[in-house]
Design a protein around this motif. Structure first.
Motif, short mmCIF file in Angstrom:
data_model
loop_
_atom_site.label_atom_id
_atom_site.label_comp_id
_atom_site.label_asym_id
_atom_site.label_seq_id
_atom_site.Cartn_x
_atom_site.Cartn_y
_atom_site.Cartn_z
N ASP A 1 0.83 -1.21 0.00
CA ASP A 1 0.00 0.00 0.00
C ASP A 1 0.86 1.26 0.00
OD1 ASP A 1 -2.26 -1.53 0.02
OD2 ASP A 1 -2.62 -1.35 2.18
N ASN B 1 -5.63 2.86 2.60
CA ASN B 1 -5.81 3.27 1.22
C ASN B 1 -6.49 4.63 1.09
OD1 ASN B 1 -4.54 1.08 0.14
ND2 ASN B 1 -6.41 -0.14 -0.03
N ASN C 1 -8.79 -6.05 4.88
CA ASN C 1 -8.08 -6.17 3.62
C ASN C 1 -8.81 -7.07 2.64
OD1 ASN C 1 -6.09 -4.48 4.50
ND2 ASN C 1 -4.70 -6.13 5.14
N LYS D 1 -4.25 5.23 -7.82
CA LYS D 1 -5.00 3.97 -7.89
C LYS D 1 -5.19 3.56 -9.35
CE LYS D 1 -7.75 4.49 -3.67
NZ LYS D 1 -9.11 4.63 -3.15
#
Length: 634
Positions: A494, A619, A610, A627
């Protein structure tokens, strides 16, 4: 019935009982009924092929010497010279054992072929004073060595002692070994080939002394009992070298011992450098040898070096994984012991880097000169905007790693004296000092000095490189270490996504800084996504006071655009040692209010998030653009 030596029994029966020749016949029949494997068969049965399928063999030194005892030597001499007086045979056996056992073994093995008479030449070798110290025999071309290597195989040659390489005579007609002067060409070739059976090297070292540097002839057979050089899954290709594991026959290595007496022989890493420049190799070897002598727990050891076929090789302990692999395969710390181990490793790595940074060097290679370095052509082709010059600070006279990244930090758990949790060690230290940009064309540009994830902004800004280069790289690694502590490996992915952005030249990268380019000048800043990520880590319940202090070190003293503002490694080492002392004395400082049970619950909660369709808290820091870019990459 009790049987002793047949010869002694025959003499006893003749003298005492005066039996007829029928007794002699009886003894011969008995001997034929129980055939004994001869010495040549035993030696050839002991040989090991390396590499597999190459028809190159070596006889392990322990088995060679076990078979070449005085009794077996004398027995072979009796068989070879049946009419020679016993006293003379024993005299020759005493001269063969122990000074010419290898030579004797080669002649025995060579005589087992079609020709079958070379062993009789041992008499001439002994009279000429030839011993094992004269091996390997060198080729001596009767009409001078051919200038064209391709024609050597068709040229007649005889053999000379190994010491002949230092011969100063202009005419070498009298330099050959007389014992083979009358041999046929095929007999000389067989001996020249078979001598390598007994010449496999022994890799050893003396504690407290610099690792040995060996130089092998092309014909040597290395004593590897397992070799993964051709295994695509085991061999690793880097910017400076290729690395693969081997197991060395236990009688031929005194470098590493198995962790347990019943365990397998330890795997050893063979690192073969791409560079063929001996001056560079020797300078690097000297530095690694001196660092090895420091015997630092978190510096990978150099065991030995050797040159074979004009290629330079370094032997080091083989690691099961590097730091990135470790993060991927292991869950983040869940209790006091694992938290403490993590801090111990971070502190130990800083201490190891401090050893490198305080290692004095002579400025001898081209990289240490002031001025531009030729740009890597691959970088120039793939990313023209990173067409930079590596310029080293003219006042920089100390060691520098130059390529710190998780892949160059290794995890060991099978070294002698290492606990079950294992230990992290820095490897490839110092390679950046002589492997310049143009020498790294074998590696993908994204992993090169031109645009690596962990390199500081000095390169694209054209500023001098000094030891502060490593501090920036360490800051990046420490921040990823903290991310793993808090979020586990998913968090590392991430984080990489969060800081991935389009640079000034339109190229997508994940460096920790962003270049600011105008028509008149270039500058750099720490990426906003990195600053936001640090702030997010501080808000996490698992961010104890210890982790907060680590984040302060990274943000305030390591990830600084100007290298002059970065902390010196000596001070970094001191601060981390103080943190470790505080953590060992105060569990609250180490863990904060998070108990082991709470940690486990938090971890399970993160795992559930997750796998859900809802975006995770981590996120939320990602921009829609990054993204979208990640989806395109996938």
């Amino acid at each position: 019935m009790c049987f002793g030596r047949p010869a002694a029994i025959r003499r006893h029966l003749r003298e005492v009982h005066k039996l007829t020749n029928d007794v002699e016949t009886w003894f011969e029949v008995e001997n034929r009924e129980e055939p004994v494997e001869n010495l040549a068969e035993k030696l050839l049965s002991a040989q090991i092929e390396h590499p597999y399928g190459s028809n190159s063999y070596f006889i392990p030194i322990n088995e060679l010497y076990e078979l070449l005892n005085k009794r077996n030597i004398l027995q072979e001499l009796r068989k070879t010279f049946p009419t020679m007086e016993e006293q003379r045979l024993e005299s020759y056996a005493n001269r063969i054992y122990p000074s010419a056992r290898k030579l004797f073994a080669v002649l025995v093995c060579t005589s087992s072929g079609i020709q079958g008479s070379q062993i009789r030449a041992i008499y001439n070798f002994i009279e000429e004073g030839v011993t094992d110290t004269d091996l390997p025999f060198e080729r001596l071309y009767t009409r001078g060595e051919p200038a064209n290597p391709s024609s050597r195989s068709n040229t007649t040659y005889t053999l000379a002692k190994a010491s002949h390489s230092s011969c100063t005579f202009s005419n070498h007609k009298s330099c050959g070994i007389n014992a083979v002067s009358s041999w046929s060409r095929i007999e000389v070739q067989n001996l020249c080939r078979d001598q390598w059976l007994v010449l496999a090297p022994i890799f050893e070292g003396t504690p407290g002394t610099a690792p040995l540097d060996l130089c092998f002839q092309d014909g040597v057979v290395l004593p590897f009992i397992e070799d993964w050089e051709t295994d695509s899954e085991e061999v690793k290709f880097g910017g400076y070298s290729e690395v693969w594991p081997v197991r060395i026959h236990p009688a031929h290595q005194k470098l590493l011992r198995p962790k347990s007496h019943s365990g397998p022989e330890p795997r050893i890493a063979v690192k073969r450098l791409y560079s063929r420049n001996r001056e560079d190799f020797q300078r690097e070897r000297d530095m690694l040898s001196q660092l090895t002598l420091k015997n630092h727990r978190h510096l990978a050891r150099l065991l030995i070096t050797y040159t074979l076929k004009d290629r330079f090789h370094l032997l080091c302990p083989f690691a099961k994984s590097n730091l990135r692999d470790y993060w991927k395969r292991n869950k983040q710390p869940m209790d006091r012991d694992s938290y403490l181990w993590t801090l111990q490793q971070i502190s130990g790595l800083a201490s190891a880097l401090n050893q490198i940074h305080n290692f004095s060097l002579e400025a001898t290679s081209r990289e240490e000169t002031v001025g531009p370095i030729v740009v890597n052509p691959v970088i120039s082709r793939e990313r023209p905007s990173m067409n930079v010059e590596l310029r080293v600070d003219p006042g920089e006279k100390y060691g520098r790693h130059g390529d710190l990244k998780p892949e160059n930090i290794l995890w060991f758990d099978d070294l002698e004296g290492v606990e079950e949790a294992g230990v992290l060690q820095i490897t490839d230290f110092g390679l950046g000092r002589f492997h310049r940009l143009e020498s790294r064309s074998k590696q993908d540009p994204k992993a090169m000095n031109g645009s690596p994830t962990y390199s500081p902004p000095e390169l694209p800004l054209g500023k001098y490189v000094n030891r502060g280069y490593d501090i920036w790289s360490f800051g990046c690694i420490f921040l990823e270490f903290i991310t793993w502590i808090i979020y586990g490996y998913d968090g590392l992915e991430d984080f990489a996504e969060a800081r991935t952005a389009v640079a000034h030249d339109g190229i997508l990268d994940d460096t920790y800084y962003m270049l600011i380019v105008s028509t008149s000048e270039r500058g750099a800043v720490v990426r906003e996504e990195v600053i936001n990520w640090i702030a997010q880590l501080r808000r996490e319940p698992r961010c104890s006071e210890m982790i907060g202090d680590l984040l302060d070190l990274v943000q305030q003293h390591m990830l600084r655009v100007d290298s002059k503002d970065r902390i010196q490694c000596k001070e970094l080492d001191s601060k981390l040692k103080s943190m470790l002392e505080a953590a060992e004395a105060n569990t609250f400082y180490l863990l904060g209010n998070i108990t082991t049970t709470t940690i486990a619950k938090k971890s399970n909660s993160n795992s559930t998030k997750n796998t859900s369709t809802e975006p995770s808290k981590r996120n939320l820091t990602l921009t829609d653009r990054s993204k979208s870019q990640q989806r395109k990459r996938r």
